[in-house]
Design a protein around this motif. Structure first.
Motif, PDB file in Angstrom:
ATOM      1  N   SER A 159       0.988  -1.065   0.112  1.00 20.95           N
ATOM      2  CA  SER A 159       0.200   0.118   0.074  1.00 20.95           C
ATOM      3  C   SER A 159       0.954   1.365  -0.530  1.00 20.95           C
ATOM      4  O   SER A 159       0.348   2.310  -0.765  1.00 20.95           O
ATOM      5  CB  SER A 159      -1.106  -0.019   1.274  1.00 20.95           C
ATOM      6  OG  SER A 159      -0.013  -0.551   2.232  1.00 20.95           O
ATOM      7  N   GLY A 160       1.942   1.092   0.820  1.00 28.03           N
ATOM      8  CA  GLY A 160       2.721   2.567   0.548  1.00 28.03           C
ATOM      9  C   GLY A 160       3.428   2.699  -1.223  1.00 28.03           C
ATOM     10  O   GLY A 160       3.746   4.064  -1.620  1.00 28.03           O
ATOM     11  N   ALA A 161       3.323   1.723  -1.575  1.00 29.50           N
ATOM     12  CA  ALA A 161       4.151   2.029  -2.910  1.00 29.50           C
ATOM     13  C   ALA A 161       2.824   2.697  -3.949  1.00 29.50           C
ATOM     14  O   ALA A 161       2.794   3.191  -4.690  1.00 29.50           O
ATOM     15  CB  ALA A 161       5.038   0.679  -3.502  1.00 29.50           C
ATOM     16  N   ILE A 162       1.683   1.732  -3.488  1.00 25.76           N
ATOM     17  CA  ILE A 162       0.952   2.013  -4.398  1.00 25.76           C
ATOM     18  C   ILE A 162       0.075   3.410  -3.669  1.00 25.76           C
ATOM     19  O   ILE A 162      -0.363   4.164  -4.944  1.00 25.76           O
ATOM     20  CB  ILE A 162      -0.448   0.963  -4.181  1.00 25.76           C
ATOM     21  CG1 ILE A 162      -0.043  -0.170  -4.639  1.00 25.76           C
ATOM     22  CG2 ILE A 162      -1.824   1.637  -5.033  1.00 25.76           C
ATOM     23  CD1 ILE A 162      -1.048  -1.449  -4.336  1.00 25.76           C
ATOM     24  N   ALA A 163       0.128   3.959  -2.495  1.00 26.78           N
ATOM     25  CA  ALA A 163       0.433   5.395  -2.471  1.00 26.78           C
ATOM     26  C   ALA A 163       0.960   6.168  -2.648  1.00 26.78           C
ATOM     27  O   ALA A 163       0.175   6.921  -3.561  1.00 26.78           O
ATOM     28  CB  ALA A 163       0.163   5.632  -1.423  1.00 26.78           C
ATOM     29  N   GLY A 164       1.796   5.977  -3.400  1.00 28.27           N
ATOM     30  CA  GLY A 164       3.281   6.602  -4.063  1.00 28.27           C
ATOM     31  C   GLY A 164       2.700   6.983  -5.129  1.00 28.27           C
ATOM     32  O   GLY A 164       2.457   7.867  -6.111  1.00 28.27           O
TER      33      GLY A 164
END
Lengths: 257, 457
Positions: A159-164
Motif C-alpha cells: 500500500s505504501g508503494a501504491i499510495a506513491g
C-alpha cells in the motif's frame, strides 16, 4: 459505502502493455499463495524461549519491516523495505484462502498503476514503485520507533508503494475521472460512478490523515499503517524523476497529457 | 515603314468605295485589315461600326474607337448613347480579328493598350469601383481571352459578386484561348466542383499535364480531389508535389494530415517529423510539433539533448540507492560507512551511463565522440515559398555499439553499488536465512517475539 476505483475513465491511450503493473500484481498474488501453501504444509515448529512457534507466525517478522530490526541492522535490514511490499495479510473466505488486503491493494494498483506506467515506461515505473515503497517504509519505521509496541510489529503490504502511484496520478492527471464501483461492506454493486481524480484522491488522502491525527491524540493502535500511506503518497511527487521525457516536456509546457 | 500608312489608307479608301457601292461584306473585310494593321485607326473603327449588325460587335467597335480617340467628344457621346440603348451588352471581339491575320499589311508598332487598361482597372478597384474595373477586365478579355492577369482579376471580381457561372465562363474561355496558368485551371475546377456547369475532373486532368507545375498547384489540386473523397488521386498528387520539392513544408504537412486521416499514424508521424526537422519555429513546424506531441511520444531535439532531462533520471536512481544505504545503516546518515558512500557515488556514475545508453543517447556531452550528422540535401526550391525556413542540424544518437558498452558498464556499476550500499543487510540476511534453514530462530527475532509475548500477557 466505499467507492472502489477500477479504472480511469478518460480516453486512455496506453502506449504499451503495462507489463510491470501486471507483473507486480502477478508476483504479489503468487507470493501470497506460495506463502500460504508453503506454510500450510510446513508443520515443523521453531523453538523459542516461550515455546514452539510455527512458520506462518514468523514469516511477516522475517520479511516485513520491523522497526526495531531495521534500526539495529538485524534480519533482512534494508532489504525488508523491499520484501515487505510483496507480503500481504493472510485470510480466509468460505473456507478458502483469501486476502482482502491483497485484493484491495491489487485493485488500486490496477486502477492507477497502468496510467503511471504508461507515463514512465516500464522500467522507470518499477524503480519509482520501489522507491515509493521504500520511502513509505522508512517513514513508517521512523514513526513507529517511538512506540514501545509498534516498533516490534512488522509492516507489510504494497500500500505504501501504491499510495506513491496514487500521489503521482494526482500530480500528473488531476483532471481525469476515476471510474468506481460502490462497495457496500464486502459486496460490490454493479454500478459505475465516475469521480474526478482530484476529488477522489484528496478524499482518500483525508482518510489517511485523520486517523494519524487521532492516533497522536489517543495513542490508539491501528492495524493499518496510515503513516506509510501518507509518506508513499507524498513520495509520488518524485514521479517527475521518472516520467518519460515527452510527457515531462508536455507537462512543463502545459500541453494536455 | 513609310509604305505601311499608305497601304492602310489605300485599304481604308477602298473599303469606303465598297461601302458606297453597298458591298458591306467587302468593306468590312477591308476595314478589318486596316485595324489589324493599325489598331488605333479611329476612322476605320467608326466605319466598322456602320457595318456591324450585332450590338456586341458594335460595342466592341465603340470601345476600340474610344480607346483610339478618347478625347473626341463625339466618340464619348456615341458610347453613352450606346450604353443607354444596350445597358447589358458586353463587347465581343469581331471574329475576323481573332481568326484572320492581317493579309499583306504589316502590323504597326502602336503601343499595346492593355497595360494602360490594367492600370486604370487597378485604380478603379482601389477607389471601390469594382464594377468599373470588371468592365475593363472584360474588355481586355474580349480583345485577348487568354490574358492571364485580366482573367484572374475578372474571375475574382465575378466571384466576389457571386456570379460564379460568369466567372467559370471567363475562365473556360481563357483556357480555350490558350491560357496555361495553373491557377486558372484550379479556379475553374473549383467552381465546377461546387456549382456544376462542366466536368471538373477534365480540367484537373488537363492541369496535371501542364508543364512547370509548382508544388502549391499540386497541393491545391490534391485538396480538390480530397474534398471529393478521391483519396488515391489526392495522395498521388501530394507525392508528386513531394518529388518536385522535398523541402516544401506545406506538402509534407499535407501528407502528414492525409495519412492521419487515413489512419496511418506511423507514416503521419514520419512526415510530421520531417516538417519539424525543416523548421520547428515556423508556424507549420510549431503545428506539426503540437500534433506530434498529441499523437505519439515525441521529444523535441533540444530536450533530447538536454543534460538536465537526463540527469533527473540519474537523481531518481541515486535516491533509490540512498534510501537503501540509509536503511542499511539503521536509518542514520552517520551509520553509512565508506562502502555505502562509494556505492552511492557508483550509483550516480552507473545510472548516468545507463540513462545515456537507453533514454538519452544524444547528449551534447558526447558530441565530440559522435559522427557529424549527414548534411541535409540542398533545398530544391522550397525556400522560394518559405524564405524563413532553415533546417536544424540534428545531433545524432550514440551508435548502438557504444550504447551497448555504456549500458553494460552502467549495469555492472549499479550491481557493484547495490552490494556496497547493502553490505550490512546482505550479511545479516545470509545469517538469518541460514539459521531459518536450520530451523533455528535468530536471536533478534526471539527477542522481538518474547517482548510481544510479554505484551500479550
Amino acid at each position: 459505502m466505499f467507492p472502489l476505483p477500477v479504472a480511469d475513465s478518460t480516453g486512455v491511450r496506453y502506449r504499451s502493455i503495462p507489463w510491470v503493473t501486471v507483473g507486480l500484481i502477478l508476483i504479489n498474488v503468487a507470493i501470497w499463495f506460495h506463502t500460504e501453501i508453503q506454510l500450510f504444509f510446513d508443520t515443523a515448529p521453531f523453538y523459542t524461549d516461550f515455546g514452539p512457534i510455527y512458520g506462518e507466525e514468523i514469516v511477516h517478522f522475517v520479511y516485513g519491516t520491523v522497526p526495531q530490526a531495521v534500526r539495529n541492522q538485524q534480519g533482512l535490514g534494508a532489504l525488508s523495505a523491499i520484501t515487505s511490499t510483496f507480503l500481504h495479510a493472510p485470510g480466509w473466505l468460505f473456507c478458502l484462502p483469501f486476502s482482502w488486503h491483497l485484493l484491495g491493494n491489487m485493485i488500486f494498483l490496477w486502477a492507477f498503476g497502468r496510467r503511471i506506467e504508461d507515463a514512465c515506461g516500464s522500467w522507470r515505473f518499477l524503480l519509482f514503485y520501489l522507491l515509493a515503497g521504500m520511502i513509505a517504509s522508512m517513514a513508517s519505521v521512523l514513526m513507529r520507533m517511538g512506540s514501545v509496541y509498534d516498533r516490534l510489529i512488522p509492516g507489510i503490504g504494497a500500500s505504501g508503494a501504491i499510495a506513491g502511484v496514487m500521489g503521482a496520478f494526482l500530480i500528473l492527471f488531476p483532471g481525469t475521472r476515476i471510474t468506481t464501483i460502490p462497495l457496500i461492506g464486502i459486496i460490490p454493486i454493479p454500478i459505475r460512478f465516475k469521480i474526478p481524480a482530484l476529488i477522489y484522491l484528496l478524499w482518500w488522502l483525508a482518510q489517511q490523515v485523520l486517523p494519524i491525527i487521532q492516533q497522536t491524540q489517543t495513542e490508539e493502535y491501528y492495524t493499518t499503517d496510515f503513516v506509510a500511506h501518507l509518506a508513499g503518497f507524498f513520495a509520488g511527487m518524485l514521479i517527475f524523476l521518472f516520467v518519460r521525457k515527452d510527457l515531462l516536456y508536455r507537462y512543463v509546457t502545459g500541453a494536455r497529457l | 515603314m513609310s509604305q505601311v500608312p499608305s497601304s492602310v489608307e489605300h485599304l481604308y479608301e477602298t473599303g469606303m468605295q465598297a461601302y458606297t457601292l453597298a458591298d458591306r461584306a467587302r468593306a468590312r473585310a477591308l476595314w478589318i485589315q486596316v485595324v489589324q494593321a493599325e489598331p488605333n485607326h479611329a476612322r476605320a473603327w467608326t466605319a466598322l461600326l456602320r457595318v456591324c449588325a450585332d450590338p456586341a460587335e458594335q460595342a466592341y467597335c465603340l470601345m476600340r474607337l474610344f480607346r483610339a480617340a478618347p478625347e473626341d467628344p463625339r466618340t464619348r457621346e456615341a458610347l453613352q448613347r450606346f450604353r443607354h440603348a444596350h445597358p447589358n451588352v458586353r463587347p465581343r471581339i469581331l471574329p475576323e480579328l481573332v481568326t484572320a491575320p492581317a493579309a499583306g499589311v504589316g502590323r504597326s508598332q502602336a503601343p499595346d493598350p492593355v497595360p494602360k487598361m490594367l492600370e486604370v482597372a487597378a485604380e478603379k478597384r482601389a477607389s471601390g469601383d469594382d464594377e468599373g474595373a470588371l468592365r475593363i477586365y472584360l474588355d481586355i478579355l474580349d480583345w485577348n481571352p487568354a490574358h492571364g492577369p485580366a482573367t484572374t482579376q475578372a474571375a475574382r471580381l465575378l466571384a466576389d459578386l457571386k456570379v460564379l457561372t460568369e466567372a467559370a465562363v471567363v475562365l473556360d474561355r481563357s483556357i480555350t484561348a490558350g491560357n496555361r496558368d495553373p491557377a486558372v485551371y484550379l479556379a475553374l475546377a473549383e467552381i465546377r466542383l461546387h456549382r456544376g456547369g462542366g466536368d471538373p475532373w477534365q480540367v484537373l486532368e488537363a492541369l496535371r499535364r501542364l508543364p512547370g507545375l509548382l508544388p502549391g498547384h499540386l497541393l491545391h489540386a490534391a485538396d480538390l480531389y480530397w474534398s471529393q473523397a478521391e483519396y488515391k488521386t489526392a495522395l498521388e498528387l501530394l507525392h508528386e508535389a513531394e518529388q518536385r520539392d522535398s523541402h516544401y513544408q506545406p506538402t509534407l504537412m499535407r501528407l502528414a494530415e492525409a495519412y492521419r486521416d487515413l489512419r496511418h499514424p506511423e507514416r503521419a508521424r514520419q512526415y510530421l517529423q520531417r516538417v519539424v526537422d525543416l523548421g520547428a519555429r515556423t508556424p507549420l513546424g510549431r503545428r506539426a510539433e503540437g500534433i506530434l506531441l498529441e499523437v505519439s511520444p515525441h521529444v523535441p531535439r533540444y530536450i533530447q539533448t538536454n543534460l538536465i532531462y537526463a540527469l533527473r533520471e540519474v537523481v531518481g536512481i541515486f535516491l533509490l540507492y540512498a534510501c537503501l544505504a540509509i536503511l542499511d545503516a539503521g536509518l542514520t546518515l552517520s551509520g553509512i560507512g565508506l562502502a555505502g558512500w562509494v556505492g552511492m557515488l557508483l550509483s550516480v556514475a552507473g545510472g548516468y551511463l545507463l540513462v545515456s545508453a537507453t533514454s538519452s543517447p544524444s547528449q551534447w556531452v558526447f558530441q565530440r565522440f559522435l559522427a557529424e550528422p549527414d548534411e541535409a540535401p540542398a533545398p530544391s526550391g522550397g525556400e522560394a515559398y518559405l524564405p524563413a525556413m532553415t533546417s536544424e542540424k540534428p545531433l545524432p544518437a550514440l551508435p548502438l555499439e557504444a550504447r551497448a558498452v555504456l549500458g553494460t558498464v552502467g549495469g555492472v556499476l549499479l550491481a557493484v553499488a547495490i552490494v556496497l550500499v547493502l553490505q550490512h543487510s546482505l550479511l545479516a540476511t545470509q545469517e538469518t536465512m541460514g539459521m531459518l534453514d536450520r530451523r533455528q530462530l535468530p536471536d533478534y527475532l526471539n527477542n522481538i517475539l518474547s517482548e510481544l509475548f510479554r505484551f500479550a500477557q
